[in-house]
Enzyme design. Structure first.
Site, PDB file in Angstrom:
ATOM      1  N   ASN A   6       0.863  -1.180   0.000  1.00 60.61           N
ATOM      2  CA  ASN A   6       0.000   0.000   0.000  1.00 60.61           C
ATOM      3  C   ASN A   6       0.900   1.230   0.000  1.00 60.61           C
ATOM      4  OD1 ASN A   6      -1.861   2.006   0.369  1.00 60.61           O
ATOM      5  ND2 ASN A   6      -2.343   1.467   2.510  1.00 60.61           N
ATOM      6  N   LYS A   8       0.080   4.231  -0.496  1.00 59.32           N
ATOM      7  CA  LYS A   8      -0.591   5.461  -0.035  1.00 59.32           C
ATOM      8  C   LYS A   8      -0.294   6.590  -1.025  1.00 59.32           C
ATOM      9  CE  LYS A   8      -0.255   3.556   4.552  1.00 59.32           C
ATOM     10  NZ  LYS A   8      -0.367   3.751   5.977  1.00 59.32           N
ATOM     11  N   HIS A  90      -9.825   1.493   4.071  1.00 59.29           N
ATOM     12  CA  HIS A  90      -8.614   1.729   4.866  1.00 59.29           C
ATOM     13  C   HIS A  90      -8.922   2.745   5.957  1.00 59.29           C
ATOM     14  CE1 HIS A  90      -4.589   2.917   6.035  1.00 59.29           C
ATOM     15  NE2 HIS A  90      -4.161   1.807   5.466  1.00 59.29           N
ATOM     16  N   GLU A  92      -7.319   5.148   7.060  1.00 59.66           N
ATOM     17  CA  GLU A  92      -7.017   6.546   6.715  1.00 59.66           C
ATOM     18  C   GLU A  92      -8.164   7.163   5.925  1.00 59.66           C
ATOM     19  OE1 GLU A  92      -3.162   5.790   4.995  1.00 59.66           O
ATOM     20  OE2 GLU A  92      -2.360   5.381   6.988  1.00 59.66           O
ATOM     21  N   GLU A 160      -6.187  -4.463  10.241  1.00 59.44           N
ATOM     22  CA  GLU A 160      -5.178  -3.434  10.500  1.00 59.44           C
ATOM     23  C   GLU A 160      -5.568  -2.636  11.742  1.00 59.44           C
ATOM     24  OE1 GLU A 160      -2.767  -2.244   6.798  1.00 59.44           O
ATOM     25  OE2 GLU A 160      -4.569  -1.050   6.810  1.00 59.44           O
ATOM     26  N   GLY A 166       1.759   2.618  10.644  1.00 55.81           N
ATOM     27  CA  GLY A 166       2.743   3.685  10.525  1.00 55.81           C
ATOM     28  C   GLY A 166       3.379   4.093  11.842  1.00 55.81           C
ATOM     29  N   SER A 204       2.684  -1.737  10.415  1.00 59.21           N
ATOM     30  CA  SER A 204       4.113  -1.761  10.744  1.00 59.21           C
ATOM     31  C   SER A 204       4.792  -3.086  10.419  1.00 59.21           C
ATOM     32  CB  SER A 204       4.336  -1.375  12.217  1.00 59.21           C
ATOM     33  OG  SER A 204       3.903  -0.035  12.433  1.00 59.21           O
TER      34      SER A 204
HETATM   35  P1  PGA Z   1       2.332   0.606   7.596  1.00 59.14           P
HETATM   36  O1  PGA Z   1       0.932   0.849   6.854  1.00 59.14           O
HETATM   37  O2  PGA Z   1       2.877  -0.712   7.115  1.00 59.14           O
HETATM   38  O3  PGA Z   1       3.189   1.770   7.181  1.00 59.14           O
HETATM   39  O4  PGA Z   1       2.054   0.584   9.053  1.00 59.14           O
HETATM   40  C1  PGA Z   1       0.047  -0.214   6.628  1.00 59.14           C
HETATM   41  C2  PGA Z   1      -1.217   0.284   5.975  1.00 59.14           C
HETATM   42  O5  PGA Z   1      -1.661   1.382   6.292  1.00 59.14           O
HETATM   43  O6  PGA Z   1      -1.802  -0.410   5.139  1.00 59.14           O
END
Ligand code: PGA
Length: 251
Positions: A6, A8, A90, A92, A160, A166, A204
């Site tokens: 991903n 982003k 997601h 976000e 998630e 993140g 992460s």
């Molecule tokens: P990350 O993001 O691996 O940077 O924690 C995962 C995601 O948001 O899909």
């Protein structure tokens, strides 16, 4: 096993093209790899991926095919531009764009109607976990985000935990195993034991923790954010998934 990147709203296009070429130059026989790329990159990158085993997907789609929705992209457009899947729900987008599970269900319906596979994200916040609401939150999200008619073969679920995205904080093996169990039992009730969609973990994931993550039997792969912006790291995560697959299958 599925390993999805991903990206982003990253990276710059030149870097993206190099990364995609590096990902595509490898092949992991038993691993499905999907690159969820920013929308403007889907056409130029899908051209580079032609004939490779790396699939490309969008990071969101609208529920309508066409219309007066400035700034939006439809599932139809994604498919016509070379995507085979889409990431939906997601955290976000739930958080920054106010997406509700009901909206996500409409988007899922639209994506499935265009023959896109859907990776649907669910996960609780830190406050919800602290309040011991994590399981209920995830079940409610599954219940409301998956449309009744969705065929399980076209769905992937990404667990998630919002607090792990993140942050460098990975959920513990017990937390992951327990929540994947809850999700699997929801999906078993809905689809039957032989038709449970893959359940991947995200938050992460990196090259150092991937092997231990994939040693959890109910983890069917990973959704990788930050660590997918480096070709060697993403490759190491895919290799860990392949090793875990072989161990499970006793190959
Ligand atoms: P990350 O993001 O691996 O940077 O924690 C995962 C995601 O948001 O899909």
């Amino acid at each position: 096993m599925i390993v999805a990147a991903n990206w982003k709203m990253n990276p710059a296009f030149d870097h993206a093209a190099d990364l995609a070429t590096a990902f595509a130059s490898q092949s992991f026989a038993q691993i499905k790899r999907i690159l969820f790329a920013p929308h403007p990159y889907i056409v130029p990158i899908s051209i580079r991926l032609n004939g490779t085993t790396l699939e490309i997907g969008g990071q969101d789609c609208h529920f309508a095919d066409h219309g007066a929705f400035t700034g939006d992209v439809s599932a139809l457009m994604l498919r016509e531009c070379g995507a085979s899947s889409v990431l939906l729900g997601h955290s976000e987008r739930r958080d920054a764009h106010g997406e509700t599970s009901d909206m996500i269900a409409h988007k899922t319906t639209a994506a499935l109607a265009q023959n896109l596979d859907v990776m649907l994200c669910v996960g609780e916040t830190k406050a919800e976990r602290d309040d011991k609401m994590a399981e209920q939150v995830v079940i409610d999200q599954l219940q409301a985000s998956i449309p009744d008619h969705a065929p399980p073969s076209r769905l992937m679920i990404a667990y998630e935990p919002v607090w792990a995205i993140g942050t460098g904080v990975v959920a513990s093996s017990d937390e992951i195993a327990s929540m994947h169990g809850v999700i699997a039992s929801f999906l078993t009730d809905r689809y039957g034991a032989n038709h449970v969609p893959s359940i991947v973990y995200g938050g992460s994931v990196n090259a150092d923790n991937a092997a231990s993550l994939f040693s959890i039997p109910s983890v069917g792969g990973a959704l990788v954010g930050g660590a997918s912006l480096d070709a060697d790291t993403f490759s190491a995560i895919c290799a860990a998934a392949q090793d875990a697959y072989r161990l499970r299958a006793d190959l």
